[in-house]
Design an enzyme around this catalytic site. Structure first.
Site, PDB file in Angstrom:
ATOM      1  N   SER A 184       0.783  -1.264  -0.011  1.00 10.02           N
ATOM      2  CA  SER A 184      -0.184   0.035  -0.194  1.00 10.02           C
ATOM      3  C   SER A 184       0.858   1.196  -0.141  1.00 10.02           C
ATOM      4  O   SER A 184       1.718   1.463  -0.833  1.00 10.02           O
ATOM      5  CB  SER A 184      -0.880   0.040   1.057  1.00 10.02           C
ATOM      6  N   ASP A 212      -7.921  -4.720  -6.571  1.00 10.34           N
ATOM      7  CA  ASP A 212      -7.478  -3.645  -5.511  1.00 10.34           C
ATOM      8  C   ASP A 212      -8.546  -2.552  -5.804  1.00 10.34           C
ATOM      9  O   ASP A 212      -8.582  -1.999  -6.981  1.00 10.34           O
ATOM     10  CB  ASP A 212      -6.025  -3.075  -5.887  1.00 10.34           C
ATOM     11  N   HIS A 227      -6.872  -5.212  -1.765  1.00  9.71           N
ATOM     12  CA  HIS A 227      -5.710  -4.349  -1.425  1.00  9.71           C
ATOM     13  C   HIS A 227      -4.671  -5.102  -0.517  1.00  9.71           C
ATOM     14  O   HIS A 227      -5.255  -5.203   0.705  1.00  9.71           O
ATOM     15  CB  HIS A 227      -6.171  -3.148  -0.819  1.00  9.71           C
TER      16      HIS A 227
END
Length: 572
Positions: free
Chosen positions: A208, A454, A491
């Site tokens: 991330s 994602d 994600h």
């Protein structure tokens, strides 16, 4: 221009890395770095009193017995180690009057493998999370600390996971990249004191925003790190965050209203409707990889095969989860295509239709994050000049999102003034993201992975970066950089995916042994896993495995063999 931190003591403080073997980084042969050698911790309790490092305060150094630290989902015991905590560059801001420092912790295993791992953390940073070295995939079985790495974690220069540090120009720069510049030589010096030698090999990993940190490190600090692992990287984070606000506006146009006449974003597309679209994607694209198994490996071909307008039923009456209204189809088509301004200019890459859009994590980024994390980040960190606290708090995060203009507010990520002399874009993104010559020519390696579903950072954007990197390197970038797409994964983890994998060990083998990974083995987190993924279909074996392939190759069924086994698939 972005100012790069270059402390005078940086180069002098670091011992030379192990000798390189090879032809010095020519285009024909890249250097081969040597294997790290282990060592034993020499001191712990005395580290705090014996160290004298520039602009650094060591606040504690305490031994931690084997098994005393328990990590959720980790099956291997955390080994005996020394926990060192401290702060760097303590100061009071002349702009907002707040106190700042770069907080950190380093965990030094008694039995050390000779390697240093910078654990880049996610979100807005602001917390010194436990330095375990959790680097890739859902619920990793053996984090870096368990593998013998000395692991560093930091708060990136501010002491709370809130966006208000964006009022301070230096805190912005630390968050963007300069905390890494300060922490890297400090950590290596501390490790040298603790073990009697500097780390032979240094690694950097995160997902991330941590993946963004990793991509920035690859471009800025290729001389300091031998292996870099970037997961679901938000390397264009300011654009992604503003896109989140734009998504909220799209969903608001088809949302029901609450008692305060505010849109309820979660009403725009329900979980049942996302699940229905996911099922339609599977029905259209499952067999493209050679087998019907509930997974879509050939995502590129799927984008041409699946059509939201024709493959998903249109509602003729009330919504019941089996269809989408024409307005819903219009909004989803726009969101998956990516944002544009009123002039029709594309502002950030869109995303792919993938079965993982049924994942709860995907929906949470679309509906929950814009009014919370993204609104604050854009208002204070990715806008120049930033909002004031009073102005931001005078409304709601949702209203900030709904009022955001892709015409007039979006360009403020590129703006500067006399106080904020570096634009948000310049301190957040890699300065020249397809020029990794320093990393390449040293023999260092970069591995990137990205979940195809994602909900916040575009996997299309990451694939486009890889395409451009290949072009910039004459089609031979895979000698030092490889991308692995993870079908179905949301994600960093979750979704309808085999999302449990370890990329740190393959990275080490590539860096130190020259074993370039053509694929990485990924497991499903089914019943019996340390942390179960409850979203997996019941039809999947709980022990399903799949190869994650080097982009642009995809896993294809060989035509025979156990459908639940990675051995029955090859990367083509």
């Amino acid at each position: 221009m972005t100012r790069r931190i270059s402390p005078g003591w940086l180069a002098a403080s670091l011992l030379p890395t192990a000798l390189l073997v090879g032809c010095g980084g020519s285009d024909d042969a890249l250097p081969q770095l040597t294997v790290a050698t282990p060592a034993t911790l020499q001191s712990c309790a005395t580290l705090a009193s014996s160290l004298a490092l520039p602009n650094t305060s060591i606040t504690s150094s305490v031994p931690v017995a084997e098994g005393a630290l328990v990590a959720t989902g980790v099956s291997t015991p955390i080994p005996a180690h020394c926990l060192v905590k401290g702060k760097m560059n303590q100061r009071t801001s002349p702009v907002d009057g707040a106190s700042y420092a770069i907080g950190f912790e380093i965990r030094l295993p008694v039995a050390w493998n000779g390697r240093f791992l910078y654990q880049a953390n996610g979100g807005l940073d602001g917390s010194v999370v436990t330095a375990l070295g959790n680097t890739s995939g859902g619920a990793p079985v053996a984090p870096g600390l368990s593998q013998g790495f000395a692991v560093l974690s930091s708060d990136a220069g501010h002491g709370a996971p809130t966006p208000f540090f964006g009022l301070d120009p230096q805190a912005r720069l630390d968050y963007g990249y300069q905390a890494v510049a300060s922490l890297t030589p400090m950590a290596k010096n501390l490790i040298k004191t603790a073990y009697g030698k500097s780390p032979d090999r240094s690694y950097f990993a995160g997902c991330s925003n941590g993946g963004r940190h990793a991509m920035v490190a690859a471009a800025r600090y290729g001389d300091q790190y031998d292996g870099i692992l970037a997961g679901n990287p938000g390397f264009h984070l300011p654009k992604a965050a503003t896109t989140q606000l734009w998504k909220a506006q799209q969903y608001a146009s088809i949302s029901s209203l609450d008692s305060s006449n505010q849109p309820v974003l979660t009403s725009a597309v329900t979980p049942a409707e996302f699940k229905m679209v996911s099922d339609k994607i599977v029905a259209k694209c499952d067999a493209l990889d050679g087998v019907v198994d509930g997974q879509v490996q050939d995502v590129a071909t799927c984008q041409a095969a699946f059509n939201l307008q024709t493959d998903v039923p249109s509602c003729s009456g009330a919504r019941d989860g089996s269809c989408l209204s024409p307005a819903q189809k219009t909004v989803l088509t726009s969101i998956f295509a990516g944002p544009k301004n009123s002039q029709g200019q594309a502002l950030y890459k869109g995303t792919w239709f993938d079965p993982g859009i049924a994942g709860a994590n995907f929906a949470s980024w679309h509906f929950g994050s814009p009014a919370t994390r993204d609104a604050g980040a854009v208002a204070f960190i990715f806008t120049t000049p930033p909002s004031t606290v009073a102005a931001f708090n005078a409304s709601t995060g949702l209203q900030y999102a709904l009022n955001f203009s892709m015409d007039t507010d979006y360009p403020k990520m590129f703006a500067t003034n006399s106080t904020y002399t570096d634009s948000s874009w310049s301190f957040m993104v890699p300065p020249d993201e397809t020029n990794l010559a320093t990393l390449r020519n040293r023999g260092a390696k970069l591995m990137v992975y990205h979940g195809v579903a994602d909900g916040v950072f575009s996997p299309v954007d990451t694939a486009d970066w890889m395409d451009r990197l290949q072009t910039a390197n004459g089609g031979s970038a895979d000698r030092f950089a490889r991308l692995f797409l993870v079908p179905g994964m949301n994600h960093c983890s979750g979704g309808l995916a085999t999302d449990q994998f370890d990329m740190l060990a393959p990275l080490v083998n590539w860096v130190e042994k020259g074993q370039a990974p053509d694929s990485v083995l990924a497991h499903a987190r089914g019943a019996g896993a340390n942390v179960v993924n409850t979203e997996l279909p019941a039809s999947w074996s709980p022990t399903r495995t799949r190869p994650l392939c080097v982009y642009p190759k995809v896993a294809r069924y060989k035509g025979s063999g156990d459908v639940e086994s990675a051995d029955s698939f090859s990367c083509k």
